[in-house]
Design an enzyme around this catalytic site. Structure first.
Site, PDB file in Angstrom:
ATOM      1  N   ASP A 140      -2.010  27.535 -15.266  1.00 33.37           N
ATOM      2  CA  ASP A 140      -2.559  28.532 -16.184  1.00 33.37           C
ATOM      3  C   ASP A 140      -1.484  29.077 -17.130  1.00 33.37           C
ATOM      4  O   ASP A 140      -1.704  29.208 -18.333  1.00 33.37           O
ATOM      5  CB  ASP A 140      -3.176  29.703 -15.393  1.00 33.37           C
ATOM      6  CG  ASP A 140      -4.104  29.206 -14.296  1.00 33.37           C
ATOM      7  OD1 ASP A 140      -4.532  28.041 -14.369  1.00 33.37           O
ATOM      8  OD2 ASP A 140      -4.383  29.987 -13.359  1.00 33.37           O
ATOM      9  N   SER A 188      -8.838  32.150 -16.399  1.00 37.37           N
ATOM     10  CA  SER A 188      -7.441  32.612 -16.383  1.00 37.37           C
ATOM     11  C   SER A 188      -7.166  33.884 -17.167  1.00 37.37           C
ATOM     12  O   SER A 188      -6.141  33.991 -17.836  1.00 37.37           O
ATOM     13  CB  SER A 188      -6.522  31.524 -16.935  1.00 37.37           C
ATOM     14  OG  SER A 188      -6.183  30.670 -15.927  1.00 37.37           O
ATOM     15  N   GLY A 247     -12.760  32.220 -13.785  1.00 35.84           N
ATOM     16  CA  GLY A 247     -12.107  30.905 -13.753  1.00 35.84           C
ATOM     17  C   GLY A 247     -11.516  30.487 -15.083  1.00 35.84           C
ATOM     18  O   GLY A 247     -11.170  29.331 -15.277  1.00 35.84           O
ATOM     19  N   LYS A 276      -9.538  35.656  -7.308  1.00 34.46           N
ATOM     20  CA  LYS A 276      -8.866  34.921  -6.236  1.00 34.46           C
ATOM     21  C   LYS A 276      -7.843  35.750  -5.466  1.00 34.46           C
ATOM     22  O   LYS A 276      -7.450  35.380  -4.373  1.00 34.46           O
ATOM     23  CB  LYS A 276      -8.262  33.616  -6.756  1.00 34.46           C
ATOM     24  CG  LYS A 276      -7.125  33.742  -7.752  1.00 34.46           C
ATOM     25  CD  LYS A 276      -6.664  32.361  -8.165  1.00 34.46           C
ATOM     26  CE  LYS A 276      -5.500  32.407  -9.140  1.00 34.46           C
ATOM     27  NZ  LYS A 276      -5.815  33.064 -10.405  1.00 34.46           N
ATOM     28  N   ASP A 304      -2.439  21.402  -8.861  1.00 29.89           N
ATOM     29  CA  ASP A 304      -1.135  21.763  -9.455  1.00 29.89           C
ATOM     30  C   ASP A 304      -0.169  22.241  -8.380  1.00 29.89           C
ATOM     31  O   ASP A 304       1.011  21.868  -8.369  1.00 29.89           O
ATOM     32  CB  ASP A 304      -1.284  22.779 -10.603  1.00 29.89           C
ATOM     33  CG  ASP A 304      -1.968  24.083 -10.222  1.00 29.89           C
ATOM     34  OD1 ASP A 304      -2.565  24.169  -9.119  1.00 29.89           O
ATOM     35  OD2 ASP A 304      -1.901  25.041 -11.028  1.00 29.89           O
TER      36      ASP A 304
HETATM   37  C1  GLA Z   1      -6.080  28.982 -10.266  1.00 30.86           C
HETATM   38  C2  GLA Z   1      -4.575  28.847 -10.122  1.00 30.86           C
HETATM   39  C3  GLA Z   1      -4.111  27.527 -10.726  1.00 30.86           C
HETATM   40  C4  GLA Z   1      -4.897  26.361 -10.127  1.00 30.86           C
HETATM   41  C5  GLA Z   1      -6.398  26.619 -10.212  1.00 30.86           C
HETATM   42  C6  GLA Z   1      -7.222  25.583  -9.498  1.00 30.86           C
HETATM   43  O1  GLA Z   1      -6.424  29.082 -11.614  1.00 30.86           O
HETATM   44  O2  GLA Z   1      -3.921  29.915 -10.770  1.00 30.86           O
HETATM   45  O3  GLA Z   1      -2.727  27.381 -10.522  1.00 30.86           O
HETATM   46  O4  GLA Z   1      -4.477  26.113  -8.824  1.00 30.86           O
HETATM   47  O5  GLA Z   1      -6.747  27.876  -9.679  1.00 30.86           O
HETATM   48  O6  GLA Z   1      -7.091  24.347 -10.110  1.00 30.86           O
END
Ligand code: GLA
EC number: 2.7.1.157
Length: 460
Positions: free
Chosen positions: A166, A121, A119, A210, A28
């Site tokens: 997300d 969100s 993962g 992250k 993205d």
């Molecule tokens: C996180 C980021 C997203 C995307 C994913 C990996 O969730 O917030 O924008 O880059 O990682 O696909």
């Protein structure tokens, strides 16, 4: 709980869901479309606007301490990804959008059931929920697309350079359908998932936040550099280094001259490179093989290619937490991005055409996606690889890591008739502890359906 915290009752409630990305990982922020769906797990906030500037946040989970500040002096500490900072990101995004220096205060109680650092969100759901809370308190209106764009931008106050997937799915999701999310301009199109299959989420139980490491931003920077380097260093700028036999020359002999004049230093995303060359993703893969070398690049080589100093590389291109990175794997990252972008389009096409063996075909694309994430993008981990193998062994047609990776969850496509045995076997194989007891199934391994997007609940 709201009453015992604040001595009053909430005036309204807002929910924003988490998501599972079915395919399209780490593309993205390169400008490419992704294919997520909302999960039913969400962040829910009970809100009471107050007449002062006091912003008071509490959480139903005792792990997250209460926080209070003045709504007209929002400071976001990038050094620690504390929970309340995600709320402040959403609030600040709306505040800035309307150019307001003062905001009225509020009492908020935050609740949520999206497993954190997995993962799915949870952090973006909190940012989006807080954005919608703030908009509602202000009594203003914005479209879902505007809200998603504002929240995607404002989450970067936390220090990670995420794309917009997300936040977009949190606002634009609709029950019963996955979405193809496209960027610039942001839009979402329904993708009907196969009725004979179920998507199952399995948590590797390796936590990955992250914002707490630089893994994520390093990948964003590698993609950014890969978008700038090939055409400055390869055939376009310096004459063909493959004696006229490289794909770049064979495919686009005439285009070379035309694009020589383009300002590659302004390019930030791999998608822009493709758009400027006007060629297919498959051709971009061939170009990447010629224009970039598989050996990692060091900062000196990058500076040489771009004709800039180390200082300029640090201040003009790299993020604060990637300043000291010594190795950039541009070839591998670009190959992942272009191949993954192509897989997203293939996935959507198969869903539309619905061939008889569609579950198998979709599963293969998901398997390829995982391999590319593991080998080219290096965003998997041993536990995720093991979990993916277990899921495939017990009946998944495809299985892959979902979200940023380095931990968190997998998503698998499982034929509906195999679901009960799949759940039982995976549970036993991955979640059985050494003492023979099992981890709670509900939060670690569950089937999911496309859920709806963010909502405000007002008292009648
Ligand atoms: C996180 C980021 C997203 C995307 C994913 C990996 O969730 O917030 O924008 O880059 O990682 O696909």
């Amino acid at each position: 709980m709201f009453n015992s915290k604040f001595g009053s009752i909430p005036k309204f409630y807002v929910r924003a869901p988490g998501r599972v990305n079915i395919i399209g990982e780490h593309i993205d922020y390169c400008g490419y479309s992704v294919l997520p769906m909302a999960v039913e797990q969400d962040v829910l906030i009970a809100v009471e606007p107050v007449k002062t500037y006091a912003l008071q946040l509490a959480n139903t989970n005792p792990l997250y301490p209460d926080f209070s500040t003045s709504a007209n002096n929002i400071q976001i500490d990038k050094t620690k990804p504390l929970w309340h900072n995600y709320f402040l990101c959403g609030l600040k995004g709306i505040q800035e959008h309307f150019g307001l220096s003062n905001l009225t205060g509020m009492n908020c109680l935050v609740d949520g059931n999206i497993p954190p650092s997995s993962g799915l969100s949870s952090s973006s759901a909190l940012v989006c929920c807080a954005g919608l809370v703030t908009l509602t308190v202000l009594g203003r209106n914005l479209s879902k697309v505007e809200l998603a764009e504002i929240c995607a931008k404002s989450e970067r106050y936390i220090g990670t350079e995420g794309g917009g997937m997300d936040q977009s799915i949190s606002f634009l999701a609709e029950e019963g359908t996955a979405k193809l999310i496209e960027f610039s301009p942001l839009r979402a199109t329904d993708v009907k998932l196969p009725s004979g299959a179920v998507f199952v989420i399995a948590n590797s139980c390796v936590e990955m936040n992250k914002a707490a490491t630089s893994h994520f931003n390093i990948r964003v920077m590698e993609c950014r550099l890969a978008a700038k380097i090939p055409f400055l260093c390869g055939g376009l700028q310096t004459g063909c280094w493959n004696s006229g036999v490289c794909h770049l020359c064979i495919l686009f002999g005439e285009l070379l001259a035309k694009y020589k004049s383009l300002q590659w230093d302004k390019v930030l995303r791999l998608e822009e490179v493709q758009a400027k060359l006007g060629i297919s993703l498959e051709e971009m893969l061939l170009v990447t093989e010629d224009a970039l070398h598989p050996e990692p690049y060091n900062p000196e080589e990058i500076c040489r290619c771009l004709g800039i100093s180390l200082e300029e590389l640090r201040t003009q291109i790299l993020s604060p937490n990637t300043q000291d990175v010594l190795i950039f794997k541009l070839y591998q990252r670009a190959k992942h991005v272009y191949s993954e972008a192509a897989r997203v389009l293939q996935f959507k096409k198969i869903c539309e055409e619905a061939p008889e063996n569609m579950v198998q075909l979709l599963g293969e694309l998901m398997n390829q996606s995982h391999m590319s994430c593991r080998d080219m993008y290096e965003c998997s981990c041993p536990e995720l690889d093991q979990l993916v193998d277990i899921c495939r062994k017990f009946g998944a047609q495809g299985s892959r890591l979902t979200g940023a990776g380095w931990g968190g969850c997998t998503v698998s496509i499982v034929p509906a008739d195999k679901l009960p045995s799949f759940l039982a076997n995976v549970h036993k194989a991955y979640y059985q502890r050494s003492d023979g007891s099992l981890a709670p199934e509900k939060q670690s391994l569950f089937a999911t359906k496309p859920g709806g997007g963010a909502l405000v609940f007002l008292e009648a």
